[in-house]
Structures are given as structure tokens and as C-alpha cells.
Design a protein around this motif. Structure first.
Motif, PDB file in Angstrom:
ATOM      1  N   VAL A 135       0.819  -1.220   0.000  1.00 28.72           N
ATOM      2  CA  VAL A 135       0.000   0.000   0.000  1.00 28.72           C
ATOM      3  C   VAL A 135       0.852   1.270   0.000  1.00 28.72           C
ATOM      4  O   VAL A 135       0.600   2.181  -0.800  1.00 28.72           O
ATOM      5  CB  VAL A 135      -1.024  -0.019   1.158  1.00 28.72           C
ATOM      6  CG1 VAL A 135      -1.693   1.340   1.344  1.00 28.72           C
ATOM      7  CG2 VAL A 135      -2.069  -1.105   0.915  1.00 28.72           C
ATOM      8  N   ALA A 145      -6.483   4.959  -1.566  1.00 28.49           N
ATOM      9  CA  ALA A 145      -7.276   3.832  -1.079  1.00 28.49           C
ATOM     10  C   ALA A 145      -8.759   4.140  -1.240  1.00 28.49           C
ATOM     11  O   ALA A 145      -9.218   5.233  -0.906  1.00 28.49           O
ATOM     12  CB  ALA A 145      -6.955   3.566   0.385  1.00 28.49           C
ATOM     13  N   ARG A 147     -11.105   1.382  -0.418  1.00 25.19           N
ATOM     14  CA  ARG A 147     -11.703   0.594   0.657  1.00 25.19           C
ATOM     15  C   ARG A 147     -10.795  -0.595   0.972  1.00 25.19           C
ATOM     16  O   ARG A 147     -10.027  -1.042   0.128  1.00 25.19           O
ATOM     17  CB  ARG A 147     -13.086   0.087   0.261  1.00 25.19           C
ATOM     18  CG  ARG A 147     -13.056  -0.910  -0.886  1.00 25.19           C
ATOM     19  CD  ARG A 147     -14.446  -1.334  -1.373  1.00 25.19           C
ATOM     20  NE  ARG A 147     -14.359  -2.155  -2.565  1.00 25.19           N
ATOM     21  CZ  ARG A 147     -14.273  -1.703  -3.808  1.00 25.19           C
ATOM     22  NH1 ARG A 147     -14.243  -0.406  -4.034  1.00 25.19           N
ATOM     23  NH2 ARG A 147     -14.199  -2.524  -4.832  1.00 25.19           N
ATOM     24  N   GLU A 148     -10.930  -1.093   2.177  1.00 24.68           N
ATOM     25  CA  GLU A 148     -10.312  -2.363   2.528  1.00 24.68           C
ATOM     26  C   GLU A 148     -11.236  -3.445   2.005  1.00 24.68           C
ATOM     27  O   GLU A 148     -12.457  -3.272   1.972  1.00 24.68           O
ATOM     28  CB  GLU A 148     -10.146  -2.476   4.042  1.00 24.68           C
ATOM     29  CG  GLU A 148      -9.128  -1.495   4.579  1.00 24.68           C
ATOM     30  CD  GLU A 148      -8.949  -1.623   6.085  1.00 24.68           C
ATOM     31  OE1 GLU A 148      -9.533  -2.540   6.704  1.00 24.68           O
ATOM     32  OE2 GLU A 148      -8.222  -0.790   6.644  1.00 24.68           O
ATOM     33  N   VAL A 162      -6.279  -3.872  -0.132  1.00 28.04           N
ATOM     34  CA  VAL A 162      -6.829  -2.531  -0.215  1.00 28.04           C
ATOM     35  C   VAL A 162      -7.093  -2.231  -1.686  1.00 28.04           C
ATOM     36  O   VAL A 162      -6.179  -2.302  -2.517  1.00 28.04           O
ATOM     37  CB  VAL A 162      -5.860  -1.477   0.387  1.00 28.04           C
ATOM     38  CG1 VAL A 162      -6.415  -0.072   0.225  1.00 28.04           C
ATOM     39  CG2 VAL A 162      -5.577  -1.792   1.852  1.00 28.04           C
TER      40      VAL A 162
END
Length: 167
Positions: A135, A145, A147-148, A162
Motif C-alpha cells: 500500500v 485507497a 476501501r479495505e 486494499v
């Protein structure tokens, strides 16, 4: 497939030789991917995730994805594989970006990313699912990012990742 086992802290350096990858190289490229998963992803994932992830064979569509022309291979002057990246052109998605664990910090990941971006459709956002350890690299490349998520790996393990996008 998840993009990302680029070592955090990779810096600009001498550019590697870049070329288009071929479907015939799928096994060689997968070998580097497997080594990266074992050596680099173990900083962010437990052994019970790394073992099946690293042991999985290439997906059936892997050689075909490479054959579509979105694979960039980085080599040194002697033809030694330093890393590679794959752009799934249909989805405008970085499918893979791996750098030899012994070659981190030499700008190889940056060079591969620039080459993949040059292949991408500039009229659509460029997306990827990043492994947790990659990341920071992708953030330095301008990705944000979204979203997870949990990536359902073909080996049966659920990989935390991610979802990222570069406008």
C-alpha cells in the motif's frame, strides 16, 4: 490477482531494461511472484495465509493475460529477471507488480509502474487490489485507497487487501 509485493522504501535509481513479456514466460514470472509472496508478504500476513498463497499454481488465464500485451518485464543487462508487472487492459487494472526481493530500492517498481501507466487507458481510472505490504508504494505512485477488502484467492484463503485507484 493482487498487485503488489513491492518493497516499501523503493527509491529512484538506474532504470532497468524494460520489454514486453510473453505468454511463454508465464512460469518464470510466476516463480518470481511466488518468491515475493514468501519473502515480502510475510511482513503483513501470517504463515497460515502465506503457505497456501505461495503454493498456488498460476491461474488458467495467467498466460492469456500476459499474451494480451499488458505485461512489462524488467531485466538487467544480462537478462536477469528483476521484476514484472501486468496490466489487465480490459479492466484497466494492474493485476500484478512484483520486484525481486534482492533488488528493492533500485527504482524497478517505479519504472514498471510508469510503463504500466503508459499502457493504461487514460480516460478511465487505473485500479488495483494491493497487498497490505505494498500500500505505501502505491500511495507514493499516486494511488488512493478506496476501501479495505478481502480478495478471494484461488487457493481458498481470503487475503486482506486494499482496493486502490489512480484518477
Amino acid at each position: 490477482m493482487m498487485a503488489g509485493t513491492v518493497r516499501d522504501g523503493e527509491a529512484a535509481g538506474q532504470s532497468p531494461a524494460l520489454r514486453v513479456g510473453t505468454a511463454e514466460e508465464a512460469e518464470r514470472l510466476w516463480g518470481l511472484r511466488t518468491r515475493c509472496v514468501r519473502e515480502l508478504c510475510s511482513t503483513a500476513y501470517p504463515p497460515e495465509v502465506i503457505a497456501p498463497w505461495a503454493a498456488s499454481p498460476p491461474p488458467a488465464q495467467y498466460a492469456g493475460l500476459i499474451a494480451q500485451g499488458g505485461c512489462v518485464v524488467a531485466e538487467d543487462g544480462a537478462g536477469q529477471l528483476l521484476g514484472y508487472g501486468i496490466l489487465d487492459m480490459a479492466g484497466n487494472e494492474i493485476d500484478a507488480l512484483f520486484v525481486d526481493p534482492d533488488c528493492g530500492g533500485r527504482g524497478i517498481g517505479q519504472a514498471l509502474m510508469q510503463a504500466l501507466q503508459a499502457l493504461a487507458d487514460p480516460d478511465r481510472p487505473l485500479v488495483l487490489s494491493a497487498s497490505l505490504n505494498a500500500v505505501p508504494f502505491y500511495q507514493r505512485c499516486g494511488f488512493r485507497a478506496l476501501r479495505e477488502e478481502t480478495y478471494p484467492h484461488p487457493s481458498g484463503v481470503a487475503l486482506a487487501s486494499v482496493r486502490m485507484q489512480r484518477p
